[in-house]
Design a protein around this motif. Structure first.
Motif, short mmCIF file in Angstrom:
data_model
loop_
_atom_site.label_atom_id
_atom_site.label_comp_id
_atom_site.label_asym_id
_atom_site.label_seq_id
_atom_site.Cartn_x
_atom_site.Cartn_y
_atom_site.Cartn_z
N LYS A 113 38.44 43.35 37.73
CA LYS A 113 38.28 42.10 37.00
C LYS A 113 37.25 42.19 35.39
N ILE B 198 38.02 37.82 45.60
CA ILE B 198 37.49 38.45 44.25
C ILE B 198 38.51 37.24 43.24
N LEU C 51 45.50 40.38 37.77
CA LEU C 51 44.63 41.14 38.56
C LEU C 51 45.37 41.64 40.24
#
Length: 310
Positions: A90, A234, A285
């Protein structure tokens, strides 16, 4: 992906829950991974072209030489898959984007575009990048190949290691790796959701390479959708489709300098650019998490694989 969430049924055969199972061929995965030349840059771009132009402006940003114009690049560097698997991905993603201030008379899209392209290529050279990694890379390949050919003079003394001469076309091309090659050739999935319902219309997906009664997934969106029960929350929130956002981005960046835009309109459109950046971030990501997953199932024994239940 949640740790300790997958059960081993047999060699290369795994259970996520009572309704979902998948097969993974690590030997085929290795054969693809061995084609990767490190260091790599994992990236996603967003661009607009005439299909996104809903305006009535006389002056167009695109032309015959620049049909697709990138305005956001999200990227992440890596020296190995092990590095990706061991870091906080991240925090490993960076961004380059075109910007426009409120009623800025000095705004020049083409000047910023050139600076962005040169900055990106110099960055790849300085990092000795050898491979660009994308998911479904056809548009990115086309655009970045144009960039490296347009700016050859920048690299006359110190060449880009990620390029090679395409003798058939007599042009410089970039060494690309498409993660979909791994997804579609190394995995087979049960056509089920976590609640037991059908995941997808089987007629609209290819059969799995490891088992023709199973399905092959054709995108990162489907991959993470299939694993939804064990995917960590996330990612940045996405509520709008990328096509409509690219249309508004084109309107924003092509808005005539001699016309004043209201602050409310500016704020709305500038916020759309931020949402596009978030979308791009999520796509990068996803590739990083996918690579982490691949590394664990390809190179680690089951007792060391962080996703396998102990």
């Amino acid at each position: 992906m949640k740790l300790n969430s997958i059960q081993v049924i047999d060699e290369g055969y795994f259970l996520v829950n009572e309704h979902q199972n998948f097969r993974f061929d690590k030997n085929i995965a290795k054969s693809f991974i061995e084609k990767l030349e490190f260091p790599i840059i994992i990236l996603d771009t967003e661009f607009f072209n005439n299909s996104h132009d809903n305006s009535d402006y006389d002056k167009k940003l695109y032309d015959d030489k620049n049909k697709d114009l990138v305005y956001v690049v999200q990227y992440s560097f890596a020296k190995s898959l092990k590095e990706i698997s061991s870091r906080d991905n991240k925090k490993a993603i960076k961004s380059i984007s075109i910007k426009r201030n409120f009623n800025d008379k000095s705004y020049n899209f083409y000047s910023q575009y050139e600076k962005m392209v040169v900055s990106f290529l110099n960055m790849c050279r300085n990092k000795d990048i050898k491979t660009i990694v994308c998911a479904g890379a056809s548009n990115d390949i086309k655009i970045i190949n144009i960039w490296v050919n347009n700016y050859k003079k920048l690299f006359s003394k110190r060449p880009l290691k990620m390029t090679f001469l395409n003798k058939e076309k007599n042009e410089t091309n970039v060494n690309f790796f498409d993660v979909y090659d791994i997804l579609q050739n190394c995995f087979s999935f049960s056509n089920t959701k976590s609640n037991g319902e059908e995941f997808w219309n089987k007629n609209n997906l290819p059969s799995g390479k490891q088992n023709d009664e199973m399905i092959s997934l054709t995108s990162m969106k489907k991959f993470f959708g299939w694993f939804d029960q064990i995917v960590d929350n996330i990612f940045k929130t996405e509520k709008h489709d990328i096509y409509s956002m690219c249309c508004e981005a084109y309107t924003f960046f092509s808005y005539p300098l001699d016309k004043k835009i209201s602050f409310e309109s500016y704020k709305r459109m500038n916020n759309t650019i931020k949402k596009v950046i978030d979308h791009c971030y999520n796509d990068v990501l996803k590739i990083l998490i996918f690579f982490d997953f691949i590394f664990e199932f390809t190179y680690n024994f089951y007792d060391k694989n962080k996703y396998i239940k102990k």
